[in-house]
Design an enzyme around this catalytic site. Structure first.
Site, PDB file in Angstrom:
ATOM      1  N   ASP A  19       0.800  -1.231   0.000  1.00 21.81           N
ATOM      2  CA  ASP A  19       0.000   0.000   0.000  1.00 21.81           C
ATOM      3  C   ASP A  19       0.832   1.279   0.000  1.00 21.81           C
ATOM      4  O   ASP A  19       0.421   2.315   0.535  1.00 21.81           O
ATOM      5  CB  ASP A  19      -0.964   0.023   1.210  1.00 21.81           C
ATOM      6  CG  ASP A  19      -1.906  -1.150   1.191  1.00 21.81           C
ATOM      7  OD1 ASP A  19      -2.203  -1.655   0.096  1.00 21.81           O
ATOM      8  OD2 ASP A  19      -2.355  -1.559   2.281  1.00 21.81           O
ATOM      9  N   LYS A  22       1.804   2.120  -5.101  1.00 16.29           N
ATOM     10  CA  LYS A  22       2.350   1.564  -6.357  1.00 16.29           C
ATOM     11  C   LYS A  22       1.405   1.820  -7.528  1.00 16.29           C
ATOM     12  O   LYS A  22       1.839   2.181  -8.620  1.00 16.29           O
ATOM     13  CB  LYS A  22       2.587   0.044  -6.201  1.00 16.29           C
ATOM     14  CG  LYS A  22       3.589  -0.314  -5.112  1.00 16.29           C
ATOM     15  CD  LYS A  22       3.724  -1.815  -4.929  1.00 16.29           C
ATOM     16  CE  LYS A  22       2.502  -2.493  -4.355  1.00 16.29           C
ATOM     17  NZ  LYS A  22       2.144  -2.115  -2.982  1.00 16.29           N
ATOM     18  N   GLY A  46      -4.536  -4.374  -3.678  1.00 17.38           N
ATOM     19  CA  GLY A  46      -5.511  -3.348  -4.021  1.00 17.38           C
ATOM     20  C   GLY A  46      -4.723  -2.131  -4.457  1.00 17.38           C
ATOM     21  O   GLY A  46      -4.051  -1.505  -3.639  1.00 17.38           O
ATOM     22  N   HIS A  47      -4.721  -1.847  -5.757  1.00 14.93           N
ATOM     23  CA  HIS A  47      -3.918  -0.747  -6.303  1.00 14.93           C
ATOM     24  C   HIS A  47      -4.855   0.365  -6.763  1.00 14.93           C
ATOM     25  O   HIS A  47      -5.644   0.168  -7.678  1.00 14.93           O
ATOM     26  CB  HIS A  47      -3.032  -1.260  -7.446  1.00 14.93           C
ATOM     27  CG  HIS A  47      -2.023  -2.275  -7.000  1.00 14.93           C
ATOM     28  ND1 HIS A  47      -1.171  -2.922  -7.864  1.00 14.93           N
ATOM     29  CD2 HIS A  47      -1.719  -2.747  -5.762  1.00 14.93           C
ATOM     30  CE1 HIS A  47      -0.392  -3.745  -7.171  1.00 14.93           C
ATOM     31  NE2 HIS A  47      -0.714  -3.662  -5.897  1.00 14.93           N
ATOM     32  N   GLN A 206       2.108  -6.024  -3.191  1.00 17.92           N
ATOM     33  CA  GLN A 206       2.598  -6.096  -1.816  1.00 17.92           C
ATOM     34  C   GLN A 206       3.920  -5.307  -1.679  1.00 17.92           C
ATOM     35  O   GLN A 206       4.114  -4.355  -2.406  1.00 17.92           O
ATOM     36  CB  GLN A 206       2.755  -7.546  -1.333  1.00 17.92           C
ATOM     37  CG  GLN A 206       1.425  -8.272  -1.126  1.00 17.92           C
ATOM     38  CD  GLN A 206       0.818  -8.843  -2.398  1.00 17.92           C
ATOM     39  OE1 GLN A 206       1.479  -9.519  -3.155  1.00 17.92           O
ATOM     40  NE2 GLN A 206      -0.462  -8.578  -2.631  1.00 17.92           N
TER      41      GLN A 206
HETATM   42  P1  GDP Z   1      -0.748   0.238  -3.530  1.00 20.52           P
HETATM   43  O1  GDP Z   1      -1.303  -1.034  -3.026  1.00 20.52           O
HETATM   44  O2  GDP Z   1       0.726   0.357  -3.294  1.00 20.52           O
HETATM   45  O3  GDP Z   1      -1.094   0.523  -4.958  1.00 20.52           O
HETATM   46  O4  GDP Z   1      -1.425   1.399  -2.660  1.00 20.52           O
HETATM   47  P2  GDP Z   1      -2.990   1.513  -2.279  1.00 20.52           P
HETATM   48  O5  GDP Z   1      -3.741   1.975  -3.453  1.00 20.52           O
HETATM   49  O6  GDP Z   1      -3.456   0.297  -1.580  1.00 20.52           O
HETATM   50  O7  GDP Z   1      -2.913   2.629  -1.142  1.00 20.52           O
HETATM   51  C1  GDP Z   1      -2.406   3.897  -1.389  1.00 20.52           C
HETATM   52  C2  GDP Z   1      -3.494   4.929  -1.039  1.00 20.52           C
HETATM   53  O8  GDP Z   1      -2.922   6.204  -0.978  1.00 20.52           O
HETATM   54  C3  GDP Z   1      -4.583   5.016  -2.112  1.00 20.52           C
HETATM   55  O9  GDP Z   1      -5.787   5.363  -1.508  1.00 20.52           O
HETATM   56  C4  GDP Z   1      -4.082   6.153  -3.018  1.00 20.52           C
HETATM   57  O10 GDP Z   1      -5.126   6.814  -3.695  1.00 20.52           O
HETATM   58  C5  GDP Z   1      -3.460   7.054  -1.989  1.00 20.52           C
HETATM   59  N1  GDP Z   1      -2.319   7.867  -2.446  1.00 20.52           N
HETATM   60  C6  GDP Z   1      -1.314   7.519  -3.285  1.00 20.52           C
HETATM   61  N2  GDP Z   1      -0.396   8.510  -3.351  1.00 20.52           N
HETATM   62  C7  GDP Z   1      -0.835   9.493  -2.533  1.00 20.52           C
HETATM   63  C8  GDP Z   1      -0.309  10.766  -2.150  1.00 20.52           C
HETATM   64  O11 GDP Z   1       0.757  11.203  -2.559  1.00 20.52           O
HETATM   65  N3  GDP Z   1      -1.061  11.490  -1.253  1.00 20.52           N
HETATM   66  C9  GDP Z   1      -2.240  11.047  -0.758  1.00 20.52           C
HETATM   67  N4  GDP Z   1      -2.883  11.818   0.110  1.00 20.52           N
HETATM   68  N5  GDP Z   1      -2.755   9.847  -1.090  1.00 20.52           N
HETATM   69  C10 GDP Z   1      -2.057   9.076  -1.965  1.00 20.52           C
HETATM   70  P1  IMO Z   2      -0.850  -4.242  -2.159  1.00 16.38           P
HETATM   71  O1  IMO Z   2      -0.412  -4.831  -3.485  1.00 16.38           O
HETATM   72  C1  IMO Z   2      -0.994  -4.479   2.198  1.00 16.38           C
HETATM   73  C2  IMO Z   2      -0.936  -8.504   3.949  1.00 16.38           C
HETATM   74  C3  IMO Z   2      -2.170  -8.941   4.694  1.00 16.38           C
HETATM   75  C4  IMO Z   2      -1.556  -9.885   5.718  1.00 16.38           C
HETATM   76  C5  IMO Z   2      -0.431 -10.548   4.924  1.00 16.38           C
HETATM   77  C6  IMO Z   2      -0.787 -11.911   4.333  1.00 16.38           C
HETATM   78  O2  IMO Z   2      -2.145  -3.533  -2.244  1.00 16.38           O
HETATM   79  O3  IMO Z   2       0.252  -3.450  -1.573  1.00 16.38           O
HETATM   80  P2  IMO Z   2      -2.309 -12.695   2.296  1.00 16.38           P
HETATM   81  O4  IMO Z   2      -3.776 -12.499   2.034  1.00 16.38           O
HETATM   82  O5  IMO Z   2      -1.432 -12.149   1.230  1.00 16.38           O
HETATM   83  O6  IMO Z   2      -1.973 -14.120   2.614  1.00 16.38           O
HETATM   84  O7  IMO Z   2      -2.018 -11.847   3.654  1.00 16.38           O
HETATM   85  O8  IMO Z   2      -0.116  -9.654   3.881  1.00 16.38           O
HETATM   86  N1  IMO Z   2      -1.161  -8.045   2.554  1.00 16.38           N
HETATM   87  C7  IMO Z   2      -1.141  -6.762   2.179  1.00 16.38           C
HETATM   88  N2  IMO Z   2      -1.003  -5.624   2.897  1.00 16.38           N
HETATM   89  N3  IMO Z   2      -1.085  -4.417   0.847  1.00 16.38           N
HETATM   90  C8  IMO Z   2      -1.197  -5.536   0.112  1.00 16.38           C
HETATM   91  O9  IMO Z   2      -1.139  -5.528  -1.246  1.00 16.38           O
HETATM   92  C9  IMO Z   2      -1.265  -6.778   0.775  1.00 16.38           C
HETATM   93  N4  IMO Z   2      -1.403  -8.060   0.366  1.00 16.38           N
HETATM   94  C10 IMO Z   2      -1.315  -8.820   1.462  1.00 16.38           C
HETATM   95  O10 IMO Z   2      -2.819  -7.844   5.296  1.00 16.38           O
HETATM   96  O11 IMO Z   2      -0.958  -9.143   6.760  1.00 16.38           O
HETATM   97 MG    MG Z   3      -2.870  -1.701  -1.808  1.00 17.76          MG
END
Ligand code: GDP
Ligand code: IMO
Ligand code: MG
Length: 412
Positions: A19, A22, A46-47, A206
């Site tokens: 998270d 990416k 979840g991207h 991840q």
């Molecule tokens: P990922 O799994 O690495 O793709 O990241 P996620 O999408 O799960 O979580 C990142 C969260 O931060 C999402 O809700 C994005 O919309 C948000 N986000 C990404 N970059 C920024 C930033 O520079 N500032 C803020 N406030 N939110 C951001």
């Molecule tokens: P993105 O790609 C954050 C965490 C889960 C748990 C551990 C194992 O959005 O960055 P799993 O279901 O993979 O066996 O869970 O890994 N986890 C993540 N945490 N972002 C993710 O993906 C994750 N994918 C798995 O919360 O601690």
């Molecule tokens: Mg994510």
């Protein structure tokens, strides 16, 4: 001045516990890319992408889909829940993003998540707080050599022979039919693209500390999220990966269980959690928040060979009075300067912090590095100094345009 020619391919890797943003960074880079190829994980990811007036969360489909005429590849390293993938295709089409075998191909060698994997994960995943999507059990079957590959799933005879007596058979037979047109030999496709000097992004899911080998085991996922995973998860030689970009947050977050030395509890932690909207994009769980940990950062740089950093969520720090960066751990009277994956140490070490002054200016509309507040620049410079890697991108908001390019030589 003419722009120095950048790399022709970039692996984008999470530097922490996932998270990091990416999805946002890959969508930004994808504008100039030809191919976006995901190499690990499943719908535990979840991207999030916010662009063109839409907010989209992708779980399996690579983060290049918001742009037209890009090829998105789901690599052999993934575990694919066919039901979720088809739902995602429908969801994107509802959002006027057309998906077809022209812009999405799925490796014939990826593994399939079946209902019993999800059931199993729900039963046993609780002890480490998994996403309960069947990820661990599907990779377990893969390693035990009893998994079901995509090409076997879409072959009526093979699928029937193995699972014809199961309750889910009739439903899943339809999914297999629907997925068939997307299946392809992605290994040959991606190697051809690289050899033709196409611009390719290797999309990691991840993050480094969730990697099955290099993460905080057992509180990890079941795949290789580090740069090496791009090779095994797509079928490319390490010699072909030209550059690696690490994505890291201005602070740290973690969902699920496991040690987190710089975790912030109390009012400041809650404020960052609230401003940063730190709720999981997949399960909606609250993310734990922590200060920047330079030991984690240096470790991620080492394990992945990171060339430059995309630092996200700097805007979240606006109005936080004092910021901390962890520069060492204290453990049993000793000072540790390097990260360790030893659970015993991680669970009981004390972070040693350097303190920084915050800033009050809204930075969400800042377009160039120079225009950032001095205190923000001081904070970023210290991170570069500690990690010995330049910051190429600073993200100041979730939207595509809220992206500052600090060093363009690391981009396409
Ligand atoms: P990922 O799994 O690495 O793709 O990241 P996620 O999408 O799960 O979580 C990142 C969260 O931060 C999402 O809700 C994005 O919309 C948000 N986000 C990404 N970059 C920024 C930033 O520079 N500032 C803020 N406030 N939110 C951001
Ligand atoms: P993105 O790609 C954050 C965490 C889960 C748990 C551990 C194992 O959005 O960055 P799993 O279901 O993979 O066996 O869970 O890994 N986890 C993540 N945490 N972002 C993710 O993906 C994750 N994918 C798995 O919360 O601690
Ligand atoms: Mg994510």
């Amino acid at each position: 001045m003419a722009k120095q020619s950048g790399p022709s391919n970039i692996a984008v890797i999470g530097m922490e516990w996932g998270d990091e943003g990416k999805g946002k960074i890959i969508d930004f880079l994808a504008e100039k890319a030809d191919v976006v190829a995901r190499f690990n994980g499943g719908n535990n990811a979840g991207h999030t992408i916010e662009a063109d007036g839409k907010k989209i969360v992708l779980h399996l489909i690579p983060s290049g889909v918001m742009h037209k005429n890009k090829l998105n590849i789901v690599g052999n390293g993934l575990v694919v829940d066919p039901k979720v993938l088809l739902q995602e295709i429908k969801f994107l089409e509802k959002n006027k993003i057309r998906i077809s075998p022209e812009n999405l191909v799925i490796s014939e060698n990826a593994h399939i998540i079946l209902p019993h994997h999800i059931e199993e994960d729900r039963k046993v995943g609780g002890t480490i707080g998994t996403t309960a999507r069947g990820i661990g059990p599907a990779y377990t079957d893969k390693a035990a050599r009893i998994g079901l590959k995509v090409y076997e799933f879409v072959d009526e005879n093979i699928f029937k022979k193995r699972f014809g007596d199961e309750e889910f058979y009739q439903e899943y037979k339809n999914y297999a039919e629907a997925l068939k047109p997307y299946m392809n030999d992605t290994t040959t496709i991606i190697n051809y693209a690289i050899d033709k000097s196409k611009k390719v992004i290797f999309e990691g899911a991840q993050g480094t500390l969730l990697d099955i080998d290099h993460g905080t085991y057992p509180f990890v996922t079941s795949s290789n999220c580090t740069a090496g995973g791009a090779c095994t998860g797509l079928g490319i030689s390490p010699k072909k990966v030209q550059s690696v970009m690490g994505v890291c947050k201005a602070y740290k977050t973690r969902v699920g269980m496991g040690p987190f030395p710089t975790e912030i509890t109390g009012a400041v932690g809650e404020k960052i959690q609230k401003i940063g909207k730190e709720f999981g994009a997949t399960t909606g769980r609250q993310r734990r928040v922590g200060w920047f940990d330079a030991l984690v950062g240096k470790y991620a740089v080492m394990v992945n060979g990171i060339d430059s950093i995309a630092l996200t969520k700097l805007d979240v720090f606006t109005t936080i009075e004092k910021l901390n960066i962890c520069v060492a751990y204290k453990y049993k009277g000793n000072i540790l300067k390097n990260f360790t994956t030893n659970m015993k140490v991680l669970q009981s070490c004390q972070p040693v912090y350097e303190e920084f002054d915050g800033w009050w200016d809204d930075i969400t509309k800042v377009k160039s590095y120079d225009k950032l507040p001095n205190n923000a620049k001081k904070y970023l410079r210290r991170i570069e100094e500690l990690l010995k890697v330049p910051i190429s991108i600073v993200s100041v908001g979730p939207k595509r345009e809220q992206t500052i390019v600090a060093r363009s030589e690391f981009l396409f």
